[in-house]
Design a protein around this motif. Sequence first.
Motif: not given
Length: 150
Positions: A64-66, A82-85, A97-98, A122-123
């Motif tokens: 999970t990235v914030y 923005v937060e997304y998995e 890189d992502l 990054a969690i």
Amino acid sequence: MKRKPNNPRARVERAMRGLLRVHRACIVDASVPEVQVMLHYKTCHKITSKPVADALCDIAHHWTVYMSAICQDGGRQWAKSVEYELEGIHVITRLPDLFEQPIADLIASCNPKHVIGHAWIAIPDSVSLDEEQAHRIYQAVGAWRQQAAA
């Protein structure tokens, strides 16, 4: 009923993921004071444990990235985030890189006079952060102590 075959690698990876959940570990990366650190995402304390570092870095995780554009105007500090998995599982070394294009898009959506850098959290789990938690984490790594990237 047939037993599953013994899979020591899967057992070790399960134990490592459990260790990360217990320590509530995350990786925080801030751009300008080139910082990358492991933190407990609830208490914002640095994690210096080698087993936790090995668990974060040696196996692939579902992340999970914030992501945030770090902004400042006078004394006012904020982060546009923005937060997304991420889809699939990835090793930590592949994450920067992502993030290149999504961070560039996020920064482009901000007033360039206010942007002083970017940061991401990054969690290795399906955990959502709220703005207040993310702000505390960014404060802990000094994200607003950066000089404006002019």
